[in-house]
Design a protein around this motif. Structure first.
Motif, PDB file in Angstrom:
ATOM      1  N   THR A   1      40.801   3.607  78.589  1.00 45.83           N
ATOM      2  CA  THR A   1      39.181   4.392  78.153  1.00 45.83           C
ATOM      3  C   THR A   1      39.544   5.313  78.566  1.00 45.83           C
ATOM      4  OG1 THR A   1      38.432   2.691  78.557  1.00 45.83           O
ATOM      5  CG2 THR A   1      37.060   4.681  78.791  1.00 45.83           C
ATOM      6  N   LEU A   2      39.314   7.180  77.402  1.00 46.30           N
ATOM      7  CA  LEU A   2      39.835   8.139  77.166  1.00 46.30           C
ATOM      8  C   LEU A   2      38.365   9.368  77.354  1.00 46.30           C
ATOM      9  CD1 LEU A   2      41.975  10.849  76.772  1.00 46.30           C
ATOM     10  CD2 LEU A   2      41.424  10.242  74.401  1.00 46.30           C
ATOM     11  N   VAL A   3      38.742   9.956  78.683  1.00 40.45           N
ATOM     12  CA  VAL A   3      38.186  11.035  78.585  1.00 40.45           C
ATOM     13  C   VAL A   3      38.851  12.434  77.948  1.00 40.45           C
ATOM     14  CG1 VAL A   3      36.047  10.411  79.603  1.00 40.45           C
ATOM     15  CG2 VAL A   3      37.662  11.216  80.755  1.00 40.45           C
ATOM     16  N   ILE A   4      38.244  13.622  77.799  1.00 38.44           N
ATOM     17  CA  ILE A   4      39.353  15.154  77.120  1.00 38.44           C
ATOM     18  C   ILE A   4      38.413  16.057  77.224  1.00 38.44           C
ATOM     19  CG2 ILE A   4      38.932  13.621  74.495  1.00 38.44           C
ATOM     20  CD1 ILE A   4      41.386  16.212  74.239  1.00 38.44           C
ATOM     21  N   ASP A   5      38.181  16.829  77.936  1.00 41.88           N
ATOM     22  CA  ASP A   5      38.001  18.399  77.260  1.00 41.88           C
ATOM     23  C   ASP A   5      39.332  19.127  76.593  1.00 41.88           C
ATOM     24  OD1 ASP A   5      36.899  20.574  77.785  1.00 41.88           O
ATOM     25  OD2 ASP A   5      37.369  21.440  79.818  1.00 41.88           O
ATOM     26  N   GLY A   6      38.461  19.490  75.798  1.00 38.71           N
ATOM     27  CA  GLY A   6      39.221  20.056  74.434  1.00 38.71           C
ATOM     28  C   GLY A   6      39.355  19.500  72.891  1.00 38.71           C
ATOM     29  N   GLU A   7      40.828  19.922  72.157  1.00 38.37           N
ATOM     30  CA  GLU A   7      40.366  19.169  71.382  1.00 38.37           C
ATOM     31  C   GLU A   7      42.636  19.039  71.051  1.00 38.37           C
ATOM     32  OE1 GLU A   7      38.806  21.631  68.541  1.00 38.37           O
ATOM     33  OE2 GLU A   7      39.182  23.175  69.333  1.00 38.37           O
ATOM     34  N   ILE A   8      42.758  18.362  69.670  1.00 39.60           N
ATOM     35  CA  ILE A   8      44.167  17.917  69.438  1.00 39.60           C
ATOM     36  C   ILE A   8      43.451  18.891  68.105  1.00 39.60           C
ATOM     37  CG2 ILE A   8      45.572  16.963  69.133  1.00 39.60           C
ATOM     38  CD1 ILE A   8      44.614  16.799  71.946  1.00 39.60           C
ATOM     39  N   LEU A   9      44.490  19.670  67.518  1.00 35.83           N
ATOM     40  CA  LEU A   9      44.528  20.199  66.665  1.00 35.83           C
ATOM     41  C   LEU A   9      44.656  20.196  65.211  1.00 35.83           C
ATOM     42  CD1 LEU A   9      44.117  24.222  67.848  1.00 35.83           C
ATOM     43  CD2 LEU A   9      42.288  22.694  67.477  1.00 35.83           C
TER      44      LEU A   9
END
Length: 631
Positions: free
Chosen positions: A72-80
């Motif tokens: 289970t993942l939470v991310i702040d930001g983005e993988i462009l």
């Protein structure tokens, strides 16, 4: 873009924190106004608020669990570069249910674990819970563009995009005066490790951490990225080849950051860096929206004519937000309310308003941040270069220190600002390269800090100074200074300012100059490619020669200044009296009231020197202390 928070309990006492997850998520609503969610399993809680940029559907909502239920993942930001990575995974037989970068990341991690990190291009801080192993995996991007704070003791690990989400779990809040001393020098907190609150920390950039509780509280951190060293002489490309490569890499970085499912614009100040980004973004985007901020009440600080000149040249849909002194003062409350770590770069006030107004038109904005630190674009870089020439001009300025000390020096006018710069140059010229760097980075000497803090002799030390200046040698070149700036100024000041002020207003910001392909290449180039006598950002200017109006390449750098001294002596004088009076200071028992009084007197003198920045730093700290510590 979004915000994350959560907790990982090491024992039964630690589990008592987990019920606070909803309170923690609520503190982050401004960063993610498009939705929120939580996850709980045994000794773990995860929380997320969403600013939808890529795949606007609910299928991309977080916390995001892998199809097999293990991660289970939470991310702040983005993988462009998620599209490229997705094709690679699809070639391996992976099936996707959404169009999001989130699902690509979790699929990549499930196969490659920490080895996936060098493949990622973007700004990110993320946490993954492994249900099978019972572990937490935390990672942060290469340059600290996205924040990740954490609190750690024998009972619990608590993390968040902002400290206020960690406060919501009910942690104890004791202040580290050692870190306060660093803040009072720099007007921001250096993000080496320790934060202002005891037992709270900045997760290091370019590092991943695995947390386990099988035996006891355990965290193991490893570096996955570090800035490259300058190339060996035989590997250095010719200057002509290097200019072509720089142009190609920056162009690629801009085009990658134009990928979005929402509208993208550009912050356009009229300086070289933002103008280059605008030109590259505009070439395939008819009438791209650009944004700048103007100060009609303060002509000395207003540079909108340059932004309008570039916008006209590139045929952009340009928006100028003319801001009065009253607009600035009205924005102070939102600025102070967002601070859960003291931060006193006064240009953040202007950026707050720019982000607020920009969000009314677009959801993503590109910026020119990072170019100064990469290409040697600031006043101090030219000053350092000149000192190392040992020429007559430098010697004359150095010997003129008694005169510069007499003349009034501050940022309020062209003449006074020049005196301020001459004084700073002369003082620095008498120091070692490392001491000069630290002196120019801040606003107060060690002796001044010791007098300002209660028991300052004990709490003021050179720990962080040694960390950030360890690579600066007396016989080195300017690349050592640029490297130190990437470690100290970029992460602790510029990235914090951009992240906090943009996310306060629900605006995602992308920085093409911080694409790791650009950074890795430029950091390995010789210092002479970046600066020569009278020419800062040499290779950047030559790489994009002819793209912009000629004046943009030659005009002096002004910076994002505001009329702070005028406000402190007028509109903000009541706040100074309220927060820096003797009675308040003695009850607070952090600062020496007599020394604060001396700084206030210097502010009102004909020669305020660094007192403007120091008083502002004290005011910001007091607001932080009232909003985050006292209550």
């Amino acid at each position: 873009m979004s915000a994350i928070t959560g907790a990982y309990a090491f024992n039964e006492k630690g589990k008592t924190y987990l019920d606070k997850i909803n309170d923690a998520v609520k503190t982050l609503n401004r960063r993610g106004p498009d939705g929120s969610g939580t996850f709980r399993h045994e000794n773990v809680v995860l929380g997320h608020t969403r600013l939808a940029i890529i795949d606007l559907s609910t299928e991309a909502s977080q916390p995001f669990t892998s199809s097999d239920g293990q991660y289970t993942l939470v991310i702040d930001g983005e993988i462009l570069n998620y599209r490229e990575l997705r094709k690679e995974l699809e070639g391996q037989g992976v099936k996707f249910q959404s169009q999001s970068d989130t699902e690509v990341l979790i699929a990549l991690y499930s196969r490659e674990k920490e080895k996936c990190l060098p493949k990622l291009n973007g700004a990110f801080a993320f946490v993954i819970y492994d249900k099978t192993a019972g572990t937490i995996f935390m990672a942060r991007d290469r340059y600290g563009e996205k924040p990740l704070h954490y609190y750690f003791d024998t009972d619990v690990l608590i993390f968040g995009s902002e400290m206020k989400s960690i406060f919501a779990f009910g942690i104890s809040k004791s202040i580290s005066l050692n870190i306060v001393a660093d803040y009072l020098h720099l007007n921001y907190v250096p993000q080496f490790r320790d934060a202002v609150i005891e037992q709270s920390y900045f997760h290091k950039k370019g590092v991943y951490t695995i947390v386990d509780n099988k035996d006891s509280a355990y965290a193991n951190s490893n570096r996955w990225y570090g800035l490259p060293q300058p190339s060996e002489e035989y590997l250095i490309p010719t200057y002509e080849d290097a200019t072509k490569t720089v142009r190609e890499l920056v162009d690629n970085a801009v085009q990658l950051r134009m990928v979005s499912d929402v509208k993208v614009g550009v912050f356009l100040s009229g300086g070289l860096d933002s103008s280059i980004i605008t030109a590259l973004a505009a070439k395939d985007n008819h009438k791209i929206d650009t944004f700048s901020i103007g100060f009609p009440d303060e002509k000395y600080f207003d540079e909108t004519k340059y932004a309008m000149q570039v916008a006209k040249h590139l045929n952009t849909n340009h928006h100028v937000f003319s801001i009065s002194n009253n607009d600035f003062l009205d924005s102070l409350n939102s600025f102070f309310e967002t601070l859960d770590e003291p931060f006193a770069d006064s240009s953040a006030l202007a950026l707050n308003i720019l982000a607020k107004e920009t969000k009314k038109h677009v959801k993503v904005a590109l910026t020119g941040d990072g170019a100064d630190e990469l290409f040697a674009g600031s006043n101090k870089h030219e000053a350092e270069f000149n000192i190392r020439l040992h020429d007559f001009k430098s010697s004359f300025i150095k010997t003129g220190l008694p005169l510069w000390n007499i003349l009034p020096g501050n940022r309020a006018s062209i003449f006074k600002n020049k005196v301020r710069q001459l004084r700073k140059f002369a003082i620095g010229a008498n120091l070692s390269a490392a001491d000069r760097y630290w002196n120019w980075a801040g606003h107060a000497s060690t002796a001044e800090l010791q007098k300002l803090l209660i028991t300052g002799e004990f709490y003021v030390n050179d720990k962080n100074k040694r960390v950030f200046t360890s690579g600066i040698t007396q016989d080195g070149d300017l690349n050592e200074i640029l490297r130190a700036d990437m470690e100290l100024v970029l992460e602790g000041n510029l990235n914090v300012k951009m992240d906090r002020m943009s996310m306060l207003n629900g605006l995602a910001v992308r920085s093409p100059f911080l694409d790791h392909n650009v950074v890795d290449y430029v950091m390995q180039l010789p210092a002479t490619y970046k600066i020569q006598a009278g020419k800062r950002k040499r290779i950047l200017k030559d790489s994009f020669a002819g793209l912009l109006p000629a004046e943009i390449y030659t005009r002096k750098k002004k910076g994002f200044d505001i009329p702070l001294q005028k406000w402190l002596n007028n509109e903000l004088s009541g706040m100074i009296e309220e927060l820096l009076n003797e009675k308040f200071l003695k009850e607070q028992n952090i600062f020496q009231a007599e020394e604060v009084s001396n700084i206030r007197k210097q502010l009102q003198s004909n020669n305020p020197g660094n007192s403007v920045a120091r008083v502002w730093g004290l005011l910001v700290f007091q607001k932080y202390w009232i909003n985050c510590i006292k209550k």
